[in-house]
Design a protein around this motif. Sequence first.
Motif, PDB file in Angstrom:
ATOM      1  N   ILE A   1       0.816  -1.219   0.000  1.00  0.00           N
ATOM      2  CA  ILE A   1       0.000   0.000   0.000  1.00  0.00           C
ATOM      3  C   ILE A   1       0.847   1.266   0.000  1.00  0.00           C
ATOM      4  N   GLY A   2       2.158   1.106  -0.124  1.00  0.00           N
ATOM      5  CA  GLY A   2       3.026   2.256  -0.367  1.00  0.00           C
ATOM      6  C   GLY A   2       3.294   3.162   0.816  1.00  0.00           C
TER       7      GLY A   2
ATOM      8  N   HIS B   1       5.509   0.263  -3.884  1.00  0.00           N
ATOM      9  CA  HIS B   1       4.444   0.992  -4.563  1.00  0.00           C
ATOM     10  C   HIS B   1       4.614   2.478  -4.268  1.00  0.00           C
TER      11      HIS B   1
ATOM     12  N   THR C   1       2.417   4.939  -3.876  1.00  0.00           N
ATOM     13  CA  THR C   1       1.184   5.576  -3.423  1.00  0.00           C
ATOM     14  C   THR C   1       1.444   6.941  -2.801  1.00  0.00           C
ATOM     15  N   TYR C   2       2.464   7.054  -1.977  1.00  0.00           N
ATOM     16  CA  TYR C   2       2.789   8.308  -1.293  1.00  0.00           C
ATOM     17  C   TYR C   2       4.111   8.902  -1.788  1.00  0.00           C
TER      18      TYR C   2
ATOM     19  N   GLY D   1      -1.282  -2.516  -9.190  1.00  0.00           N
ATOM     20  CA  GLY D   1      -1.764  -2.316  -7.842  1.00  0.00           C
ATOM     21  C   GLY D   1      -1.986  -3.687  -7.248  1.00  0.00           C
TER      22      GLY D   1
ATOM     23  N   SER E   1      -6.326   0.355  -1.523  1.00  0.00           N
ATOM     24  CA  SER E   1      -5.400   1.464  -1.315  1.00  0.00           C
ATOM     25  C   SER E   1      -4.050   1.232  -1.983  1.00  0.00           C
ATOM     26  N   ALA E   2      -3.883   0.100  -2.656  1.00  0.00           N
ATOM     27  CA  ALA E   2      -2.618  -0.200  -3.336  1.00  0.00           C
ATOM     28  C   ALA E   2      -2.658   0.359  -4.751  1.00  0.00           C
ATOM     29  N   THR E   3      -2.004   1.496  -4.953  1.00  0.00           N
ATOM     30  CA  THR E   3      -1.940   2.074  -6.289  1.00  0.00           C
ATOM     31  C   THR E   3      -0.669   1.608  -6.972  1.00  0.00           C
TER      32      THR E   3
END
Length: 315
Positions: free
Chosen positions: A195-196, A225, A227-228, A255, A261-263
């Motif tokens: 989920i980064g 990942h 994500t952030y 993802g 929430s995993a981009t």
Amino acid sequence: MNGGRARALPMVIRDPALPDEVTIYEVGARDGLQNEAAVVPVEVKAEFLQRLARAGLKVVEATSFVHPRWVPQLADAADLLRTMVRVDGVDYPVLVPNERGLDRALAAGVRHIAIFASATETFAKRNLNRTLDEQFAMFAPVVERARMEGLRVRGYVSMCFGDPWEGAVAPAQVAAVGRRLVEMGCDQLSLGDTIGTGTPAHVDAVLDACAADGVRIRQIAVHFHDTYGQALANTLTALRRGVTTVDASAGGLGGCPYAESATGNLATEDLVWMLDGMGIRHGVDLDALVATSTWMAAQLGRPSPSNVVRALAHS
């Protein structure tokens, strides 16, 4: 190119504390495409794999033998492996969830498989319908048979840096899962920030815990990942610790279908740009890779999220 200008290149500054060479483990064709809303035609997947290999990637994860009900985007795995054109010198691993998946992989002539474990109880139940401990009983016969057949085995560990249901994950728990997979017979561990949420100090803590539990750095790959926006920083931290295999996805595709929430994964092009600037060998032709990701973005009907693809495709 515009107006005859040469494309931008990073200044190369070599840091002797970093590895001389890194293996990029390309996951776009499997981890990237499994999260698409629409099923990508098998002939497009086959061309994608060939383009990735022609761009110089030496490890290109092809597909997964997971049940079609769970990941319908990869229901054509057998057809893809039967029809794809393999490039000499390129390894095409396949994800297998269980013994039935291994049977299908062996029938297709696969020589390198991956299993997909969880570092957390909740994700093990949601993704595998097993408890954290029960997942090992499911994987043990798969790994044993695969090794008896002479296959290489990778062990993915998901949710190593955070879980959307459980929150923070103790580094010691990640290390314990990794150690059990190594003891089972996995050649390599891919530690996934599904989920980064990881940051560089967190990466250090997880690698410290793995080392303390007897898992050698040379057995570890990292799978971040973005994500952030932390994927490259986390990768650099892992490289400084001696990690030499980095998972990435062409164009930043992907993802996780079981974690909303995993981009997107770390984009392979963004990784290559960073490695080029640090003088680290990887064997990938960046221009060919950008052209491949631009082509695939057109097949999917949307622009690539990779910063480097966006920059170079319009330069």
